[in-house]
Write a protein that holds these residues in place. Structure first.
Motif, PDB file in Angstrom:
ATOM      1  N   ARG A 222       0.794  -1.223   0.000  1.00 49.52           N
ATOM      2  CA  ARG A 222       0.000   0.000   0.000  1.00 49.52           C
ATOM      3  C   ARG A 222       0.829   1.278   0.000  1.00 49.52           C
ATOM      4  O   ARG A 222       0.338   2.334  -0.432  1.00 49.52           O
ATOM      5  CB  ARG A 222      -0.921   0.008   1.233  1.00 49.52           C
ATOM      6  CG  ARG A 222      -1.955  -1.089   1.248  1.00 49.52           C
ATOM      7  CD  ARG A 222      -2.977  -0.868   0.160  1.00 49.52           C
ATOM      8  NE  ARG A 222      -4.012  -1.898   0.176  1.00 49.52           N
ATOM      9  CZ  ARG A 222      -5.056  -1.902  -0.627  1.00 49.52           C
ATOM     10  NH1 ARG A 222      -5.209  -0.926  -1.512  1.00 49.52           N
ATOM     11  NH2 ARG A 222      -5.945  -2.875  -0.574  1.00 49.52           N
ATOM     12  N   ILE A 223       2.062   1.204   0.501  1.00 50.52           N
ATOM     13  CA  ILE A 223       2.866   2.420   0.634  1.00 50.52           C
ATOM     14  C   ILE A 223       4.119   2.355  -0.230  1.00 50.52           C
ATOM     15  O   ILE A 223       4.331   3.202  -1.103  1.00 50.52           O
ATOM     16  CB  ILE A 223       3.245   2.665   2.107  1.00 50.52           C
ATOM     17  CG1 ILE A 223       1.988   2.796   2.974  1.00 50.52           C
ATOM     18  CG2 ILE A 223       4.097   3.924   2.228  1.00 50.52           C
ATOM     19  CD1 ILE A 223       2.262   2.958   4.450  1.00 50.52           C
ATOM     20  N   MET A 224       4.937   1.324  -0.004  1.00 50.93           N
ATOM     21  CA  MET A 224       6.230   1.270  -0.677  1.00 50.93           C
ATOM     22  C   MET A 224       6.113   1.075  -2.188  1.00 50.93           C
ATOM     23  O   MET A 224       6.969   1.543  -2.953  1.00 50.93           O
ATOM     24  CB  MET A 224       7.089   0.152  -0.091  1.00 50.93           C
ATOM     25  CG  MET A 224       7.157   0.139   1.426  1.00 50.93           C
ATOM     26  SD  MET A 224       7.908   1.632   2.119  1.00 50.93           S
ATOM     27  CE  MET A 224       9.637   1.327   1.807  1.00 50.93           C
ATOM     28  N   SER A 225       5.048   0.379  -2.642  1.00 51.00           N
ATOM     29  CA  SER A 225       4.884   0.123  -4.070  1.00 51.00           C
ATOM     30  C   SER A 225       4.013   1.168  -4.768  1.00 51.00           C
ATOM     31  O   SER A 225       3.798   1.070  -5.983  1.00 51.00           O
ATOM     32  CB  SER A 225       4.269  -1.272  -4.289  1.00 51.00           C
ATOM     33  OG  SER A 225       5.113  -2.278  -3.760  1.00 51.00           O
ATOM     34  N   ALA A 226       3.510   2.128  -4.029  1.00 53.97           N
ATOM     35  CA  ALA A 226       2.666   3.157  -4.632  1.00 53.97           C
ATOM     36  C   ALA A 226       3.492   4.114  -5.478  1.00 53.97           C
ATOM     37  O   ALA A 226       4.681   4.333  -5.217  1.00 53.97           O
ATOM     38  CB  ALA A 226       1.916   3.920  -3.547  1.00 53.97           C
ATOM     39  N   ASN A 296      10.279  11.241  -2.912  1.00 51.21           N
ATOM     40  CA  ASN A 296       9.369  10.135  -3.190  1.00 51.21           C
ATOM     41  C   ASN A 296      10.157   8.831  -3.396  1.00 51.21           C
ATOM     42  O   ASN A 296      10.259   8.299  -4.505  1.00 51.21           O
ATOM     43  CB  ASN A 296       8.522  10.451  -4.426  1.00 51.21           C
ATOM     44  CG  ASN A 296       7.430   9.417  -4.646  1.00 51.21           C
ATOM     45  OD1 ASN A 296       6.884   8.874  -3.692  1.00 51.21           O
ATOM     46  ND2 ASN A 296       7.135   9.130  -5.900  1.00 51.21           N
ATOM     47  N   ARG A 297      10.725   8.327  -2.294  1.00 50.16           N
ATOM     48  CA  ARG A 297      11.487   7.072  -2.358  1.00 50.16           C
ATOM     49  C   ARG A 297      11.330   6.328  -1.039  1.00 50.16           C
ATOM     50  O   ARG A 297      10.914   6.895  -0.026  1.00 50.16           O
ATOM     51  CB  ARG A 297      12.964   7.335  -2.657  1.00 50.16           C
ATOM     52  CG  ARG A 297      13.632   8.294  -1.696  1.00 50.16           C
ATOM     53  CD  ARG A 297      15.104   8.452  -2.013  1.00 50.16           C
ATOM     54  NE  ARG A 297      15.779   9.314  -1.067  1.00 50.16           N
ATOM     55  CZ  ARG A 297      17.114   9.404  -0.964  1.00 50.16           C
ATOM     56  NH1 ARG A 297      17.875   8.675  -1.757  1.00 50.16           N
ATOM     57  NH2 ARG A 297      17.654  10.208  -0.080  1.00 50.16           N
ATOM     58  N   ASN A 298      11.683   5.036  -1.090  1.00 49.82           N
ATOM     59  CA  ASN A 298      11.452   4.167   0.072  1.00 49.82           C
ATOM     60  C   ASN A 298      12.216   4.620   1.302  1.00 49.82           C
ATOM     61  O   ASN A 298      11.722   4.504   2.428  1.00 49.82           O
ATOM     62  CB  ASN A 298      11.840   2.731  -0.276  1.00 49.82           C
ATOM     63  CG  ASN A 298      10.876   2.112  -1.270  1.00 49.82           C
ATOM     64  OD1 ASN A 298       9.770   2.599  -1.452  1.00 49.82           O
ATOM     65  ND2 ASN A 298      11.290   1.042  -1.917  1.00 49.82           N
ATOM     66  N   LYS A 299      13.414   5.115   1.113  1.00 45.92           N
ATOM     67  CA  LYS A 299      14.233   5.531   2.258  1.00 45.92           C
ATOM     68  C   LYS A 299      13.545   6.652   3.037  1.00 45.92           C
ATOM     69  O   LYS A 299      13.640   6.713   4.267  1.00 45.92           O
ATOM     70  CB  LYS A 299      15.609   5.975   1.780  1.00 45.92           C
ATOM     71  CG  LYS A 299      16.575   6.282   2.903  1.00 45.92           C
ATOM     72  CD  LYS A 299      17.958   6.616   2.371  1.00 45.92           C
ATOM     73  CE  LYS A 299      18.929   6.891   3.510  1.00 45.92           C
ATOM     74  NZ  LYS A 299      20.287   7.221   3.004  1.00 45.92           N
ATOM     75  N   SER A 300      12.850   7.519   2.350  1.00 43.65           N
ATOM     76  CA  SER A 300      12.159   8.613   3.033  1.00 43.65           C
ATOM     77  C   SER A 300      10.978   8.105   3.848  1.00 43.65           C
ATOM     78  O   SER A 300      10.703   8.611   4.941  1.00 43.65           O
ATOM     79  CB  SER A 300      11.678   9.637   2.003  1.00 43.65           C
ATOM     80  OG  SER A 300      12.764  10.177   1.276  1.00 43.65           O
ATOM     81  N   ILE A 301      10.285   7.087   3.312  1.00 41.44           N
ATOM     82  CA  ILE A 301       9.105   6.573   3.992  1.00 41.44           C
ATOM     83  C   ILE A 301       9.461   5.977   5.345  1.00 41.44           C
ATOM     84  O   ILE A 301       8.697   6.070   6.312  1.00 41.44           O
ATOM     85  CB  ILE A 301       8.401   5.522   3.109  1.00 41.44           C
ATOM     86  CG1 ILE A 301       7.997   6.135   1.770  1.00 41.44           C
ATOM     87  CG2 ILE A 301       7.183   4.949   3.820  1.00 41.44           C
ATOM     88  CD1 ILE A 301       7.092   7.321   1.887  1.00 41.44           C
ATOM     89  N   LYS A 302      10.625   5.364   5.435  1.00 42.03           N
ATOM     90  CA  LYS A 302      11.014   4.686   6.664  1.00 42.03           C
ATOM     91  C   LYS A 302      11.074   5.647   7.851  1.00 42.03           C
ATOM     92  O   LYS A 302      10.824   5.260   8.990  1.00 42.03           O
ATOM     93  CB  LYS A 302      12.364   3.993   6.477  1.00 42.03           C
ATOM     94  CG  LYS A 302      12.320   2.864   5.453  1.00 42.03           C
ATOM     95  CD  LYS A 302      13.702   2.328   5.137  1.00 42.03           C
ATOM     96  CE  LYS A 302      13.648   1.284   4.020  1.00 42.03           C
ATOM     97  NZ  LYS A 302      14.984   0.805   3.621  1.00 42.03           N
ATOM     98  N   THR A 303      11.395   6.912   7.586  1.00 43.84           N
ATOM     99  CA  THR A 303      11.491   7.877   8.685  1.00 43.84           C
ATOM    100  C   THR A 303      10.133   8.172   9.308  1.00 43.84           C
ATOM    101  O   THR A 303      10.054   8.614  10.457  1.00 43.84           O
ATOM    102  CB  THR A 303      12.117   9.188   8.182  1.00 43.84           C
ATOM    103  OG1 THR A 303      11.271   9.764   7.172  1.00 43.84           O
ATOM    104  CG2 THR A 303      13.498   8.936   7.587  1.00 43.84           C
TER     105      THR A 303
END
Length: 494
Positions: A222-226, A296-303
């Motif tokens: 839902r998040i990382m693949s969006a 808009n990348r996975n590394k940013s979402i982790k924070t």
């Protein structure tokens, strides 16, 4: 002239001597740290005994409650030293919390969980494993419970010293079984109850691993693949935190508030829904503010999972305090009740002062000796980041809370470690799936991809096998030690 030439040499020798003295001070400080911790632990054990002595007075034979209080305090210290890794290890390993912050949060939440919601499971440990009618003589029952406490504490202490996250629940259940068998034979053990607990040991790590893996899969889907990861995170992260807060609120109402006023099930559900909804709404601007300016990348979402991870770790500590305090205070409560009444009762009442020994002992144990296993669980099994650690903490909290609500003494160690393994094995499966898709167009590289997957294991198999082996041996080891301790005490008593 000679004196001037000798001056630099004297200064050099002085610098070397001062350096040696500084190194000696550093070495002395390093060596003395464990001694300080052991000294404080010993003081707590003695204070537990003094508390029992002040309550029972000098008359009427206070020796048994005093010794039992010391053993209960010793067991509580070992629970805190070993099981704290399951609560805070993922958060520390993901660098969402420092070691000091993690221990501070855990101390507060462990005490709250033990004092507010720890009574139900304590009664299960104390009165259900050994059938009270099988040991009619109160002195024999008391000796059996004391042997169980001492044996379980010794085993957990040994495991902590060698760095193995064993189950303290398994240790105390094995200790109670071993002492009961030594006291009255195999018929003394309530085997249906033990069978139910053993089934929970198998179910809990599997359930914890499945919940963690499914949560991680949901986040990835839902998040990382969006396409717009930031927008997806703004939508789903507040929902995840709201669900967790609602579950925690409903559990707190059921186990804490329900002791003050009677609450119907629908009221408990309404409290959970209200708190969960309010938390969801409150987290929307918080996540939006956090995500401003992120790429808009996975590394940013982790924070964005830092706050949910801290909240879930605190929730897990509360649940751990509610569930695992029973391992220390259950047998202690049984000893106190039997020594006071002169008989073995079917229902075990846990006094407030006994719960306090368990709560503060667990907190002190994790403060003094917890960091070693925190580092092992957080960094040495599989690689964790805030997102993965959040999945572990959420799955462990949900499973432990459910177990405590049912009065079932499951192992928080099993659940948390199962969650870590679940996340790691899901990552292996997901990486293999993506690699297979990437290689479908080039069949000549499929064999190479399979070999590469075999080499790139994301879960350390050596730790997996070591932990499983420790789990398998814990019950027979603690039961054997307990039986030997009981026979020794019984021989000395006669």
């Amino acid at each position: 002239m000679d004196n001037r030439d000798d001056a630099p040499r004297h200064l050099e020798r002085l610098d070397r001597d001062l350096a040696r003295y500084s190194n000696l001070e550093t070495a002395t400080s390093y060596v003395s740290r464990p001694m300080v911790g052991q000294g404080l632990a010993l003081c707590f054990i003695l204070l537990a005994g003094l508390l029992a002595l002040s309550l029972f007075g000098l008359g009427n034979g206070p020796a048994i409650p005093v010794i039992a209080a010391c053993l209960g305090g010793y067991m509580a210290l070992n629970i805190g030293a070993n099981d704290v890794a399951n609560n805070m290890g993922p958060a520390v390993g993901a660098k969402a919390l420092s070691m000091k912050s993690a221990i501070g949060i855990a101390v507060i939440c462990e005490c709250a969980g033990a004092l507010l919601a720890g009574g139900d499971v304590a009664s299960t440990i104390a009165g259900d494993i050994i059938a009270p009618h099988s040991i009619d003589a109160a002195p024999v029952f008391v000796l059996a419970m004391m042997a169980a406490l001492l044996a379980a504490a010794l085993w957990v202490n040994l495991a902590t010293w060698i760095g193995a996250p064993v189950s303290t629940t398994q240790s105390i259940v094995g200790g109670v079984m071993g002492a009961g068998i030594a006291a009255a034979g195999f018929a003394a053990v309530n085997w249906p109850i033990v069978g139910t607990i053993a089934f929970s040991w198998i179910l809990s790590p599997v359930l914890g691993g499945m919940i963690a893996a499914l949560t991680l899969r949901f986040i990835k889907a839902r998040i990382m693949s969006a396409e717009d990861k930031i927008a997806a995170a703004r939508q789903w992260v507040p929902v995840l935190v709201g669900i967790m807060a609602g579950a925690f609120a409903a559990y707190l109402a059921l186990k804490g508030l329900n002791k003050i006023v009677t609450i119907a099930p629908w009221q408990t559900a309404a409290i959970g829904i209200a708190i969960g909804g309010a938390t969801w709404l409150a987290m929307i601007p918080v996540v939006r503010l956090q995500s401003d300016g992120l790429d808009n990348r996975n590394k940013s979402i982790k924070t964005l999972f830092g706050i949910p991870l801290v909240v879930s770790a605190a929730l897990l500590s509360f649940a751990h305090g509610a569930n695992d305090v029973a391992n220390a205070v259950g047998p202690l409560a049984a000893i106190v009740q039997a020594s006071q009444s002169g008989g073995v009762g079917i229902t075990i009442t846990v006094p407030a002062w006994v719960m306090m020994i368990g709560a503060f002992g667990i907190s002190l144990g994790l403060f003094l000796f917890g960091p070693k296993l925190i580092r092992m669980v957080g960094a040495q099994i599989t690689r964790l980041n805030p997102m993965r650690a959040y999945c572990v903490a959420l799955s462990a909290a949900a499973t432990v809370i459910l177990a405590s609500w049912l009065g079932l003494p499951v192992s928080s160690t099993y659940i948390a470690i199962g969650g870590v393994f679940g996340v790691g094995f899901f990552r292996e499966w997901d990486a293999g799936r993506r690699m297979r898709k990437a290689q479908l167009a080039r069949q000549d590289h499929v064999g190479h991809a399979i070999e590469e997957r075999k080499r790139r294991k994301l879960v350390r198999r050596s730790h997996f096998m070591t932990i499983v082996a420790a789990w398998v041996i814990t019950v027979p080891a603690s039961a054997t030690i307990s039986a030997l301790v009981f026979l020794l005490i019984d021989t000395l008593a006669h």
